[in-house]
Design an enzyme around this catalytic site. Structure first.
Site, mmCIF file in Angstrom:
data_model
loop_
_atom_site.group_PDB
_atom_site.id
_atom_site.type_symbol
_atom_site.label_atom_id
_atom_site.label_comp_id
_atom_site.label_asym_id
_atom_site.label_seq_id
_atom_site.Cartn_x
_atom_site.Cartn_y
_atom_site.Cartn_z
ATOM 1 N N HIS A 510 -18.958 -22.233 32.553
ATOM 2 C CA HIS A 510 -21.048 -22.746 32.822
ATOM 3 C C HIS A 510 -21.433 -21.964 31.729
ATOM 4 O O HIS A 510 -22.041 -20.816 31.987
ATOM 5 C CB HIS A 510 -21.073 -22.459 33.510
ATOM 6 C CG HIS A 510 -20.801 -23.105 34.724
ATOM 7 N ND1 HIS A 510 -20.605 -23.476 35.851
ATOM 8 C CD2 HIS A 510 -19.564 -24.432 34.883
ATOM 9 C CE1 HIS A 510 -19.295 -23.841 36.798
ATOM 10 N NE2 HIS A 510 -18.803 -24.756 35.625
HETATM 11 C C1 LIG Z 1 -12.354 -25.565 35.042
HETATM 12 C C2 LIG Z 1 -13.508 -26.207 35.159
HETATM 13 C C3 LIG Z 1 -13.985 -26.032 35.962
HETATM 14 C C4 LIG Z 1 -15.694 -27.234 35.988
HETATM 15 N N1 LIG Z 1 -16.406 -27.103 36.937
HETATM 16 C C5 LIG Z 1 -17.636 -27.410 37.221
HETATM 17 C C6 LIG Z 1 -18.225 -27.928 38.248
HETATM 18 O O1 LIG Z 1 -17.866 -28.060 39.383
HETATM 19 N N2 LIG Z 1 -19.554 -27.914 38.406
HETATM 20 C C7 LIG Z 1 -19.865 -28.663 36.820
HETATM 21 O O2 LIG Z 1 -21.357 -28.489 36.838
HETATM 22 N N3 LIG Z 1 -19.640 -28.231 36.098
HETATM 23 C C8 LIG Z 1 -18.055 -27.202 35.605
HETATM 24 N N4 LIG Z 1 -17.222 -27.043 34.238
HETATM 25 C C9 LIG Z 1 -18.342 -27.380 33.153
HETATM 26 C C10 LIG Z 1 -18.574 -28.605 33.233
HETATM 27 O O3 LIG Z 1 -17.311 -29.569 32.464
HETATM 28 C C11 LIG Z 1 -19.062 -28.764 32.149
HETATM 29 O O4 LIG Z 1 -19.931 -28.429 31.757
HETATM 30 C C12 LIG Z 1 -19.398 -30.294 31.083
HETATM 31 O O5 LIG Z 1 -17.930 -30.946 31.141
HETATM 32 C C13 LIG Z 1 -20.042 -30.007 29.585
HETATM 33 O O6 LIG Z 1 -20.192 -31.428 29.402
HETATM 34 P P1 LIG Z 1 -20.156 -31.447 27.810
HETATM 35 O O7 LIG Z 1 -20.283 -32.938 27.082
HETATM 36 O O8 LIG Z 1 -20.954 -30.993 27.407
HETATM 37 O O9 LIG Z 1 -19.266 -30.984 27.099
HETATM 38 P P2 LIG Z 1 -17.893 -30.924 26.944
HETATM 39 O O10 LIG Z 1 -17.302 -31.835 28.406
HETATM 40 O O11 LIG Z 1 -17.314 -29.979 26.678
HETATM 41 O O12 LIG Z 1 -17.475 -32.182 26.050
HETATM 42 C C14 LIG Z 1 -17.594 -31.917 23.830
HETATM 43 C C15 LIG Z 1 -16.816 -32.119 23.521
HETATM 44 O O13 LIG Z 1 -17.018 -32.168 22.135
HETATM 45 C C16 LIG Z 1 -15.892 -31.590 21.932
HETATM 46 N N5 LIG Z 1 -15.663 -31.339 20.549
HETATM 47 C C17 LIG Z 1 -16.457 -30.188 19.864
HETATM 48 N N6 LIG Z 1 -16.295 -29.264 19.161
HETATM 49 C C18 LIG Z 1 -16.253 -30.339 18.693
HETATM 50 C C19 LIG Z 1 -16.453 -31.271 17.073
HETATM 51 N N7 LIG Z 1 -16.592 -30.036 15.623
HETATM 52 N N8 LIG Z 1 -16.206 -32.484 16.524
HETATM 53 C C20 LIG Z 1 -15.582 -33.265 17.879
HETATM 54 N N9 LIG Z 1 -15.614 -32.744 19.235
HETATM 55 C C21 LIG Z 1 -15.893 -31.783 19.088
HETATM 56 C C22 LIG Z 1 -14.827 -31.399 22.704
HETATM 57 O O14 LIG Z 1 -13.296 -31.221 22.261
HETATM 58 C C23 LIG Z 1 -14.932 -32.229 23.726
HETATM 59 O O15 LIG Z 1 -14.423 -33.146 24.336
HETATM 60 C C24 LIG Z 1 -16.546 -26.963 34.468
HETATM 61 C C25 LIG Z 1 -15.933 -26.899 33.348
HETATM 62 C C26 LIG Z 1 -14.450 -26.226 33.733
HETATM 63 C C27 LIG Z 1 -13.866 -26.205 32.440
#
Ligand SMILES: Cc1cc2nc3c(=O)[nH]c(=O)nc-3n(C[C@H](O)[C@H](O)[C@H](O)COP(=O)(O)OP(=O)(O)OC[C@H]3O[C@@H](n4cnc5c(N)ncnc54)[C@H](O)[C@@H]3O)c2cc1C
Ligand code: SF4
Length: 581
Positions: A510
């Site tokens: 986070h």
């Molecule tokens: C173990 C764990 C437990 C968690 N538990 C919680 C919880 O209980 N509650 C909560 O609110 N949040 C939790 N989180 C956090 C939550 O997973 C994230 O806040 C959320 O998934 C973020 O979503 P996002 O789309 O912003 O980013 P992400 O899910 O990180 O997705 C970003 C994507 O972009 C891709 N990417 C990155 N750079 C590039 C690039 N240069 N070119 C192409 N693709 C790229 C990555 O491969 C990834 O697939 C947890 C995370 C983890 C790891």
């Protein structure tokens, strides 16, 4: 370099935020959309076979391979940063679904005061009480404005929980401190594991107000407004760090991909590692990426969304030379500033007399109290809040073996083994997650030394705790001990206190900031619709926009903001492309 045929929209990153935007645009417009995801494809079926703790939770099968790209870290601008060579305090995801595949699913809304953090602190305690170097700001939107989008996010994911404030009426059993909600949670709370029931009883008897954790590990079978049906949770315990094999935990692959699969105007390109956003004449022309075979591709697009999570959203702007990098010496520049990481600690490890049946659990089956989010800080030496809680992930053979109480002095041998076996199912954690204020010295920039597999500079984190967080943790640890004693703990191990930020102790994934939201371009990177202030056909989705870290977990808010941005794009930007604010 090969140039592909232009598309209308490119979305970089296939996690919660990127695929939510893709779903909204693909279902509400005929525009041609390409989602570029650096990792591989995934589906629910992948989690049915061969999923074990060693592979997924210890060797971190689903996380970004550190040999390809890592982060460098230091405490202050005076230190030399070193690369993180083994994940510790956070776990960036990769592949379709991003971290949303292996998340725990705890799905808080932020409190109304979180959106007016600076004004709230100043009004309540005076400007002189702000900690030294504090850089908190107000968001340019209010809780009331975001409430309908929270509601949409909860219904899309099928969040389980109990409302504590329905249209201004406080309801015991829910979080009575939360902001007013228009409707009840879409599904009922999860079943209460034994440890959580002990915590709830103890917290109530001490006068606190326990409520079930709001959970994306949906409690009952549920069909969302997009017509996507998911099973109810079976409490298998292989949840946090794993994908759900029955699709009960809301994940982008089981919640968003089924909708996108029905559309022919959205394609998902995996193995597409975006390395630059190409800007000419104040407008994005497209993105440059390296595909899985190592070929360089230019993908032209009219509109680009970065949804690559906090670190890569910031890094891509810096690598692409978009906006002025933040300089902590002068306070000038905006890209990279206000880096925060939710303060998460195991406040008290409690050793209990009776077994807990901890093998049954889920990533967000548990109980919390919001009393310390709502507390008055006038008489304390800190200004931030947070929640004490217990979550029963499911006891795992590797992670949960080896906890013994302080009275067991043996560190190996027969006595230690007997104690470790005895306490394997008699150990619980009272956890705390708390707010992290933004400080002028905590920021991100490009590392001048270390590079990724393609030779691009790594992102460098400069981050440390301040006395405000240390004092908050000391206070909350003492409260956790009181609750533990009331739960009937035979012994306890309290948290030893925060010193400096530790890159090796897992805290939670986070991390916030770097491309923050704000009311004007001098202080922030994006406007209230997540649109770049200077480059109107560029939007940045996700927690990189959060100006500081409220106490709760970020994902529900990141998804709610994505819905809000999608409305602005569909209803206003596409009709009249230009600045929305
Ligand atoms: C173990 C764990 C437990 C968690 N538990 C919680 C919880 O209980 N509650 C909560 O609110 N949040 C939790 N989180 C956090 C939550 O997973 C994230 O806040 C959320 O998934 C973020 O979503 P996002 O789309 O912003 O980013 P992400 O899910 O990180 O997705 C970003 C994507 O972009 C891709 N990417 C990155 N750079 C590039 C690039 N240069 N070119 C192409 N693709 C790229 C990555 O491969 C990834 O697939 C947890 C995370 C983890 C790891
Ligand atoms: S605990 Fe529930 S939501 Fe989590 S993986 Fe198991 S069945 Fe799925």
């Amino acid at each position: 370099m090969k140039t592909f045929r232009p598309v209308d929209i490119v979305i970089v990153g296939g996690g919660w935020t990127g695929l939510t935007m893709a779903k909204e645009l693909a279902t509400r417009t005929p525009l041609k959309i390409s989602v570029l995801e650096r990792g591989g494809p995934r589906k629910t079926r992948d989690y049915v076979d061969n999923m074990d703790e060693l592979d997924y939770a210890v060797r971190l099968r689903m996380m970004q391979p550190i040999r390809d790209e890592t982060i460098t870290f230091r405490h202050t601008a005076r230190d030399r940063a070193l690369p993180i060579r083994q994940y510790g305090s956070f776990l960036p995801g990769t592949g379709v679904g991003g971290s949303g595949e292996h998340w725990s699913g705890i799905s808080y809304r932020y409190y109304p005061h979180d959106f007016r953090r600076l004004s709230h602190l100043v009004e309540k305690y005076g400007r002189e009480r702000l900690p030294e170097g504090c850089a908190v700001c107000d968001w340019p939107i209010t809780y009331a404005e975001l409430e309908p989008d929270y509601d949409r996010a909860e219904r899309m994911m099928g969040i389980s929980g109990k409302a504590g404030n329905l249209r201004g009426n406080q309801i015991e059993g829910g979080n009575i401190f939360e902001g007013p909600r228009a409707s009840e949670y879409p599904t009922p709370p999860m079943k209460m594991p034994h440890l959580a029931a002990l915590f709830r009883g103890a917290a109530s008897s001490l006068g606190y107000h326990p409520f079930p954790l709001p959970a994306a590990t949906t409690s009952v079978p549920y069909t969302n407004p997009d017509g996507v049906a998911r099973a109810g949770c079976s409490y298998c315990g292989y949840c946090e760090r794993f994908g759900c094999m029955i699709g009960a935990k809301a994940q982008p692959t089981n919640t968003l991909m089924p909708v996108l699969a029905r559309r022919n105007n959205c394609e998902l390109r995996t193995g597409a590692w975006v390395r630059r956003v190409v800007v000419e004449g104040g407008r994005v022309r497209g993105v440059r990426y390296t595909d899985a075979r190592g070929e360089e591709i230019f993908q032209p697009a009219d509109l680009v969304f970065l949804a690559s999570w906090t670190l890569n959203n910031t890094r891509l702007l810096l690598l692409s030379g978009i906006g002025e990098p933040y300089d902590p010496e002068t306070g000038k520049g905006v890209v990279g500033k206000n880096l925060t990481h939710q303060v998460t600690i195991p406040a008290a490890t409690v050793f209990l007399e009776k077994p807990l049946n901890g093998f049954m659990g889920a990533g967000s089956a548990g109980v919390a109290i919001g009393d310390f989010d709502a507390m008055d800080h006038a008489a304390t030496n800190f200004s931030t809040g947070g929640a004490l809680y217990t979550v029963c992930y499911g006891t795992r053979p590797i992670a949960n073996f080896g906890f013994v109480p302080p009275s067991v002095t043996a560190r190996w041998g027969r006595d230690w083994k007997q104690a470790a076996i005895h306490y394997y199912d008699r150990t619980g954690l009272i956890r705390f997650y708390g707010e992290h204020l933004a400080y002028r010295g905590n920021y991100m920039d490009l590392d001048p030394v270390y590079r990724d597999r393609y030779g691009d500079p790594l992102i460098r984190m400069t981050l440390d705790w301040h006395d405000n967080e240390r004092n908050m943790v000391r206070f909350m640890t003492a409260r956790a001990e009181e609750i533990g004693r009331t739960m009937g703990a035979v012994e306890m191990r309290p948290f030893q206190g925060l010193k400096h930020y530790e890159a090796t102790r897992y805290q939670g994934t986070h991390i916030q900031g770097g491309t923050i939201i704000g009311a004007n371009h001098t202080d922030s990177v994006v406007n209230m619709y997540l649109q770049h202030w200077r480059v109107p056909n560029l939007f940045l989705l996700g927690a990189s926009a959060f100006p500081q870290n409220p106490s709760g977990n970020p994902t529900l808010t990141a998804v709610a903001l994505t819905f809000r941005a999608a409305d602005a794009v569909v209803q206003r930007y596409l009709k009249n492309p230009g600045e929305l604010a």
